[in-house]
Design a protein around this motif. Sequence first.
Motif, PDB file in Angstrom:
ATOM      1  N   ARG A   9      36.000  -2.212  32.869  1.00  0.00           N
ATOM      2  CA  ARG A   9      34.868  -1.577  33.553  1.00  0.00           C
ATOM      3  C   ARG A   9      35.401  -0.617  34.607  1.00  0.00           C
ATOM      4  N   VAL A  10      35.219   0.670  34.357  1.00  0.00           N
ATOM      5  CA  VAL A  10      35.688   1.693  35.289  1.00  0.00           C
ATOM      6  C   VAL A  10      34.652   1.847  36.401  1.00  0.00           C
ATOM      7  N   GLN A  11      35.106   1.803  37.666  1.00  0.00           N
ATOM      8  CA  GLN A  11      34.151   1.811  38.773  1.00  0.00           C
ATOM      9  C   GLN A  11      34.272   2.999  39.714  1.00  0.00           C
ATOM     10  N   VAL A  12      35.478   3.533  39.884  1.00  0.00           N
ATOM     11  CA  VAL A  12      35.677   4.614  40.857  1.00  0.00           C
ATOM     12  C   VAL A  12      36.390   5.787  40.187  1.00  0.00           C
ATOM     13  N   LEU A  13      35.934   6.997  40.504  1.00  0.00           N
ATOM     14  CA  LEU A  13      36.564   8.221  40.020  1.00  0.00           C
ATOM     15  C   LEU A  13      36.912   9.101  41.216  1.00  0.00           C
ATOM     16  N   GLY A  14      38.184   9.476  41.320  1.00  0.00           N
ATOM     17  CA  GLY A  14      38.626  10.429  42.334  1.00  0.00           C
ATOM     18  C   GLY A  14      39.031  11.715  41.649  1.00  0.00           C
ATOM     19  N   ILE A  15      38.667  12.861  42.247  1.00  0.00           N
ATOM     20  CA  ILE A  15      38.929  14.164  41.629  1.00  0.00           C
ATOM     21  C   ILE A  15      39.608  15.080  42.635  1.00  0.00           C
ATOM     22  N   ASP A  16      40.648  15.774  42.187  1.00  0.00           N
ATOM     23  CA  ASP A  16      41.279  16.821  42.992  1.00  0.00           C
ATOM     24  C   ASP A  16      41.334  18.078  42.137  1.00  0.00           C
ATOM     25  N   ALA A  17      40.405  18.995  42.383  1.00  0.00           N
ATOM     26  CA  ALA A  17      40.351  20.246  41.632  1.00  0.00           C
ATOM     27  C   ALA A  17      41.155  21.294  42.381  1.00  0.00           C
ATOM     28  N   GLY A  18      42.446  21.393  42.064  1.00  0.00           N
ATOM     29  CA  GLY A  18      43.328  22.315  42.761  1.00  0.00           C
ATOM     30  C   GLY A  18      43.307  23.699  42.148  1.00  0.00           C
ATOM     31  N   GLY A  19      44.083  24.597  42.740  1.00  0.00           N
ATOM     32  CA  GLY A  19      44.136  25.956  42.238  1.00  0.00           C
ATOM     33  C   GLY A  19      44.862  26.058  40.913  1.00  0.00           C
ATOM     34  N   THR A  20      45.720  25.083  40.600  1.00  0.00           N
ATOM     35  CA  THR A  20      46.503  25.115  39.367  1.00  0.00           C
ATOM     36  C   THR A  20      46.082  24.020  38.395  1.00  0.00           C
ATOM     37  N   MET A  21      46.007  22.791  38.889  1.00  0.00           N
ATOM     38  CA  MET A  21      45.676  21.649  38.045  1.00  0.00           C
ATOM     39  C   MET A  21      44.483  20.882  38.602  1.00  0.00           C
ATOM     40  N   THR A  22      43.751  20.262  37.701  1.00  0.00           N
ATOM     41  CA  THR A  22      42.649  19.386  38.085  1.00  0.00           C
ATOM     42  C   THR A  22      43.046  17.959  37.733  1.00  0.00           C
ATOM     43  N   ASP A  23      43.128  17.112  38.753  1.00  0.00           N
ATOM     44  CA  ASP A  23      43.546  15.720  38.573  1.00  0.00           C
ATOM     45  C   ASP A  23      42.341  14.795  38.686  1.00  0.00           C
ATOM     46  N   THR A  24      42.318  13.772  37.839  1.00  0.00           N
ATOM     47  CA  THR A  24      41.304  12.719  37.951  1.00  0.00           C
ATOM     48  C   THR A  24      42.011  11.381  38.080  1.00  0.00           C
ATOM     49  N   PHE A  25      41.390  10.489  38.801  1.00  0.00           N
ATOM     50  CA  PHE A  25      41.996   9.192  39.104  1.00  0.00           C
ATOM     51  C   PHE A  25      40.921   8.129  38.922  1.00  0.00           C
ATOM     52  N   PHE A  26      41.071   7.293  37.891  1.00  0.00           N
ATOM     53  CA  PHE A  26      40.068   6.275  37.568  1.00  0.00           C
ATOM     54  C   PHE A  26      40.555   4.897  38.010  1.00  0.00           C
ATOM     55  N   VAL A  27      39.656   4.138  38.640  1.00  0.00           N
ATOM     56  CA  VAL A  27      39.967   2.780  39.088  1.00  0.00           C
ATOM     57  C   VAL A  27      38.982   1.826  38.415  1.00  0.00           C
ATOM     58  N   ASP A  28      39.500   0.711  37.824  1.00  0.00           N
ATOM     59  CA  ASP A  28      38.592  -0.233  37.184  1.00  0.00           C
ATOM     60  C   ASP A  28      38.239  -1.378  38.137  1.00  0.00           C
ATOM     61  N   SER A  29      37.455  -2.324  37.648  1.00  0.00           N
ATOM     62  CA  SER A  29      36.935  -3.405  38.495  1.00  0.00           C
ATOM     63  C   SER A  29      38.035  -4.321  39.017  1.00  0.00           C
ATOM     64  N   ASP A  30      39.228  -4.295  38.391  1.00  0.00           N
ATOM     65  CA  ASP A  30      40.350  -5.111  38.865  1.00  0.00           C
ATOM     66  C   ASP A  30      41.283  -4.334  39.795  1.00  0.00           C
ATOM     67  N   GLY A  31      40.947  -3.059  40.040  1.00  0.00           N
ATOM     68  CA  GLY A  31      41.802  -2.243  40.899  1.00  0.00           C
ATOM     69  C   GLY A  31      42.896  -1.513  40.155  1.00  0.00           C
ATOM     70  N   ASP A  32      43.013  -1.720  38.827  1.00  0.00           N
ATOM     71  CA  ASP A  32      43.992  -0.967  38.043  1.00  0.00           C
ATOM     72  C   ASP A  32      43.536   0.488  37.951  1.00  0.00           C
ATOM     73  N   PHE A  33      44.498   1.406  37.795  1.00  0.00           N
ATOM     74  CA  PHE A  33      44.112   2.815  37.778  1.00  0.00           C
ATOM     75  C   PHE A  33      44.900   3.597  36.747  1.00  0.00           C
TER      76      PHE A  33
END
Length: 716
Positions: A9-33
């Motif tokens: 179960r994915v619960q948190v999404l972090g996004i960094d839309a930079g000038g070169t790359m767009t990064d996404t960071f997903f965290v599930d209910s156990d804290g794994d990412f």
Amino acid sequence: MDTARQGRRVQVLGIDAGGTMTDTFFVDSDGDFVVGKAQSTPQNEALGLIASSKDGLGAWGMKIEDALSEIQTGVYSGTAMLNRVVQRKGLSVGLIVNAGMEDFHRMGRAIQAYLGFAYEDRIHLNTHYYDEPLVPRRLTRGVVERVDMFGAVVIPLREESARKSARELIALDVEGIVISLLHSYKNSDHERRVRDIVLEEVKASGKEIPVFASVDYYPVRKETHRTNTTILEAYAAEPSRQTLKKISSAFKENGSKFDFRVMATHGGTISWKAKELARTIVSGPIGGVIGAKYLGEVLGYSNIACSDIGGTSFDVALITQNELTIKNDPDMARLVLSLPLVAMDSVGAGAGSYIRLDPYTKAIKLGPDSAGYRVGVCWADSGVETVTISDCHVILGYLNPDNFLGGQVKLDRERAWKAMKEQVADPLGLSVEEAAAGVIQLLDSDLRDYLRSMISGKGYSPGSFVCFSYGGAGPVHTYGYTEGLGFQDVIVPAWAAGFSAFGCAAADFEYRYDKSLDINIAVDGPDDQKAASSKTLQEAWAELQERVLEEFAINGYKPEQVRLQPGFRMQYRGQLNDLEIESPIPSAATAEDWDKLVEAFNDTYGRVYAASARSPELGYSVTGAIMRGMVPIPKPKIPKEELGSETPADKARLGTRKFYRKGEWVDAQLYHMESLTPGNRITGPAIIESDATTFVVPGGFETWLDGHRLFHLKEV
């Protein structure tokens, strides 16, 4: 970071839309990412975000539609608003100021004539220039009124002058109207009445034009700072709000049910629907600092030098004693502003920075402009003709041309080699390898000097700090800009490429409001004066608290769900600089309360400077009130694995690749980053590859991977 668990179960999404790359960071209910990465798509940011999300979730064997429906929190950070201001591509805005003061916005402050200049350009007046003002003179109007610096009315408001100004600006089809009157932070009556008059005239015109009064947004001293910041709300924040609305819609089309929050300059996150969206003007690099602070708190590092290299810049921030430094009147895009900003310094030198030769001296010049997401000449489809730092990486064997972004983008070493030969090597009488290595050496030296000067300039030694290196290009240069500085430790997270997005996922939902105050009291002031000062501060806290709770209410939070933290800015009387202090008490009303506030200030002052530098005999000045409201969110879990063998497994080895450094080609051992296990120790020359980044360990260095999946780099 595991990849094979069912029922995730994915619960948190972090996004960094930079000038070169767009990064996404997903965290599930156990804290794994898991981290996703894709090239940025400035023409439509949603495309890059969706591609990056699919890349990250693919590592978990999940479809984007299945994951987004479960997510409770999504946090965005990016540079689109800042780029809009830098390029002066905002909306048409009208400005209402005091009659007779119509030119102060375009005059700005003297510092705006040389912001961003090198030292040699700062000292020569003939190099200074002013950018075009955000609001041109023809869209500026004056109203007759005057409030003095103490808040007393000197000239009553002539309401007809306000109506005339409003009608003229409406007739000019402006897309927003900003009101900023002298000393309105001390007495807001006139500015609020002008706001109401303008709203009446807008309604009568039948048009829809938003109106922004500085006192409703930034009730702080320094009229140029306050006016610039309020103008940003109309000029740049409103278009960015539309961009965020498109991104939110794109995610909802893929099954999401959450509303996006945005990383704010003070280090918390706010809703994209927030009234004061200009607070998110620089959000990407802030995420990395917040991530470093969170990681440091979990692992026990209290002094951290944060260093972030992306495609366009090198960003540095210091965390001392687990505390961030907050600047109250920073500058950005050659504008002085009234925003609480996590103190950072930035150099326009990143992996995409262009390399040019001075036509007269033949000196190598790096940046400050960048190829951004187009990488360099080495990408045949980029349209880039000027060589970049990334071209040097490919020429020297740092990067695998077939594994850039996991193979999504194929790089051409021969193309980069020919361009470097023609543009840099031949004019300098060097081989291509010597020229490329010289560029890397110059960049590393510049960054190293910059990092050293920032730390020593604040009275510290690198030996007191742990250096965190992250960003897509950070691990490529870590050895170069930390060599010889003597850091306590140098750490590269295995998820360095998505570290800013990780910080977004670790940031609390937080609103912050500030208000300028002028409270002065002698060290031996009587108790009744101390009590009166406490009550004045409390009145400001109550006003700011109402605004904080109002913003949370928009997002469905009740007052009892919000944790409030008052703060204040204080200095010794007569000093120029104040300090931001977190209040040790929830409210203030008595002389005893005042003494507790003073004690907290003295303690902080002694830590930031030195105990011997305290000057209580001067008395105390409170220059501002602060109120922060926070709602905690689930945080990413820092990995914790058992240490194993120092020798990497055979499956982690990818063979060798020729690597050029110090005038010779050597065989560098290649490793697959994700296949390395805690305890593994690698001695250079070696290159550790991931789809999202490359970690370079040259000869004379070694690294080992700890149980938190952090690489420790040291000279041997």
